[in-house]
Scaffold this motif. Structure first.
Motif, PDB file in Angstrom:
ATOM      1  N   ASP A 175      -8.217   9.096 -14.776  1.00  0.00           N
ATOM      2  CA  ASP A 175      -7.705   7.778 -15.179  1.00  0.00           C
ATOM      3  C   ASP A 175      -6.238   7.622 -14.817  1.00  0.00           C
ATOM      4  O   ASP A 175      -5.815   6.577 -14.313  1.00  0.00           O
ATOM      5  N   GLN A 176      -5.445   8.646 -15.054  1.00  0.00           N
ATOM      6  CA  GLN A 176      -4.023   8.588 -14.729  1.00  0.00           C
ATOM      7  C   GLN A 176      -3.814   8.482 -13.218  1.00  0.00           C
ATOM      8  O   GLN A 176      -2.986   7.706 -12.752  1.00  0.00           O
ATOM      9  N   ILE A 177      -4.571   9.247 -12.469  1.00  0.00           N
ATOM     10  CA  ILE A 177      -4.469   9.224 -11.012  1.00  0.00           C
ATOM     11  C   ILE A 177      -4.831   7.845 -10.478  1.00  0.00           C
ATOM     12  O   ILE A 177      -4.161   7.310  -9.599  1.00  0.00           O
ATOM     13  N   ILE A 178      -5.876   7.258 -11.020  1.00  0.00           N
ATOM     14  CA  ILE A 178      -6.299   5.916 -10.598  1.00  0.00           C
ATOM     15  C   ILE A 178      -5.219   4.898 -10.930  1.00  0.00           C
ATOM     16  O   ILE A 178      -4.887   4.035 -10.104  1.00  0.00           O
ATOM     17  N   GLN A 179      -4.629   4.979 -12.109  1.00  0.00           N
ATOM     18  CA  GLN A 179      -3.560   4.046 -12.494  1.00  0.00           C
ATOM     19  C   GLN A 179      -2.363   4.163 -11.559  1.00  0.00           C
ATOM     20  O   GLN A 179      -1.766   3.152 -11.173  1.00  0.00           O
ATOM     21  N   GLU A 180      -2.001   5.387 -11.181  1.00  0.00           N
ATOM     22  CA  GLU A 180      -0.892   5.584 -10.252  1.00  0.00           C
ATOM     23  C   GLU A 180      -1.204   4.952  -8.891  1.00  0.00           C
ATOM     24  O   GLU A 180      -0.340   4.334  -8.276  1.00  0.00           O
ATOM     25  N   ALA A 181      -2.436   5.101  -8.439  1.00  0.00           N
ATOM     26  CA  ALA A 181      -2.837   4.512  -7.158  1.00  0.00           C
ATOM     27  C   ALA A 181      -2.769   2.990  -7.223  1.00  0.00           C
ATOM     28  O   ALA A 181      -2.282   2.335  -6.297  1.00  0.00           O
ATOM     29  N   VAL A 182      -3.241   2.430  -8.325  1.00  0.00           N
ATOM     30  CA  VAL A 182      -3.188   0.973  -8.502  1.00  0.00           C
ATOM     31  C   VAL A 182      -1.739   0.500  -8.482  1.00  0.00           C
ATOM     32  O   VAL A 182      -1.407  -0.498  -7.832  1.00  0.00           O
ATOM     33  N   GLN A 183      -0.859   1.222  -9.162  1.00  0.00           N
ATOM     34  CA  GLN A 183       0.557   0.845  -9.188  1.00  0.00           C
ATOM     35  C   GLN A 183       1.174   0.900  -7.786  1.00  0.00           C
ATOM     36  O   GLN A 183       1.973   0.042  -7.428  1.00  0.00           O
ATOM     37  N   MET A 184       0.791   1.897  -6.985  1.00  0.00           N
ATOM     38  CA  MET A 184       1.297   1.973  -5.608  1.00  0.00           C
ATOM     39  C   MET A 184       0.869   0.750  -4.815  1.00  0.00           C
ATOM     40  O   MET A 184       1.651   0.179  -4.064  1.00  0.00           O
ATOM     41  N   LEU A 185      -0.389   0.340  -4.996  1.00  0.00           N
ATOM     42  CA  LEU A 185      -0.882  -0.830  -4.283  1.00  0.00           C
ATOM     43  C   LEU A 185      -0.173  -2.099  -4.744  1.00  0.00           C
ATOM     44  O   LEU A 185       0.184  -2.955  -3.940  1.00  0.00           O
ATOM     45  N   VAL A 186       0.050  -2.220  -6.034  1.00  0.00           N
ATOM     46  CA  VAL A 186       0.724  -3.407  -6.576  1.00  0.00           C
ATOM     47  C   VAL A 186       2.151  -3.470  -6.045  1.00  0.00           C
ATOM     48  O   VAL A 186       2.620  -4.528  -5.622  1.00  0.00           O
ATOM     49  N   LYS A 187       2.851  -2.346  -6.046  1.00  0.00           N
ATOM     50  CA  LYS A 187       4.237  -2.308  -5.557  1.00  0.00           C
ATOM     51  C   LYS A 187       4.322  -2.658  -4.071  1.00  0.00           C
ATOM     52  O   LYS A 187       5.312  -3.203  -3.617  1.00  0.00           O
ATOM     53  N   SER A 188       3.272  -2.315  -3.320  1.00  0.00           N
ATOM     54  CA  SER A 188       3.310  -2.564  -1.880  1.00  0.00           C
ATOM     55  C   SER A 188       3.165  -4.038  -1.539  1.00  0.00           C
ATOM     56  O   SER A 188       3.436  -4.445  -0.423  1.00  0.00           O
ATOM     57  N   ARG A 189       2.772  -4.845  -2.498  1.00  0.00           N
ATOM     58  CA  ARG A 189       2.598  -6.279  -2.255  1.00  0.00           C
ATOM     59  C   ARG A 189       3.864  -6.957  -2.586  1.00  0.00           C
ATOM     60  O   ARG A 189       4.353  -7.864  -2.547  1.00  0.00           O
TER      61      ARG A 189
END
Length: 88
Positions: free
Chosen positions: A74-88
């Motif tokens: 869950d933590q790993i998935i949240q970090e990945a989502v945050q990376m994608l959000v920041k890239s936008r």
């Protein structure tokens, strides 16, 4: 440890080529519409490269966590989502 595959690097090399092409178009005084079209294509390619890198990293991290008996998915998935959000 993060591993960047040749495929990932090739994606960025293509973007690099697109940007060089845009600069050449500008040097040749090509129209604004054509330049913007190519810049938009380069931006799309960058977005796809970001998503691809995040997805491969996510996959690797979850597999490693699973192999090591960690319950951090869950933590790993949240970090990945945050990376994608920041890239936008």
């Amino acid at each position: 440890m993060h591993e960047y595959s040749q495929d990932m690097k090739n994606r960025l090399k293509r973007v690099e080529g697109q940007i060089r092409g845009v600069l050449k178009m500008m040097d040749e005084d090509k129209g604004c519409k054509d330049v913007i079209t190519q810049l938009s294509a380069a931006r799309s390619a960058m977005d796809r490269a970001i998503a691809y890198i995040v997805a491969r990293n996510l996959e690797t991290c979850i597999r490693e966590a699973d192999e090591n008996g960690n319950d951090e998915a869950d933590q790993i998935i949240q970090e990945a989502v945050q990376m994608l959000v920041k890239s936008r």
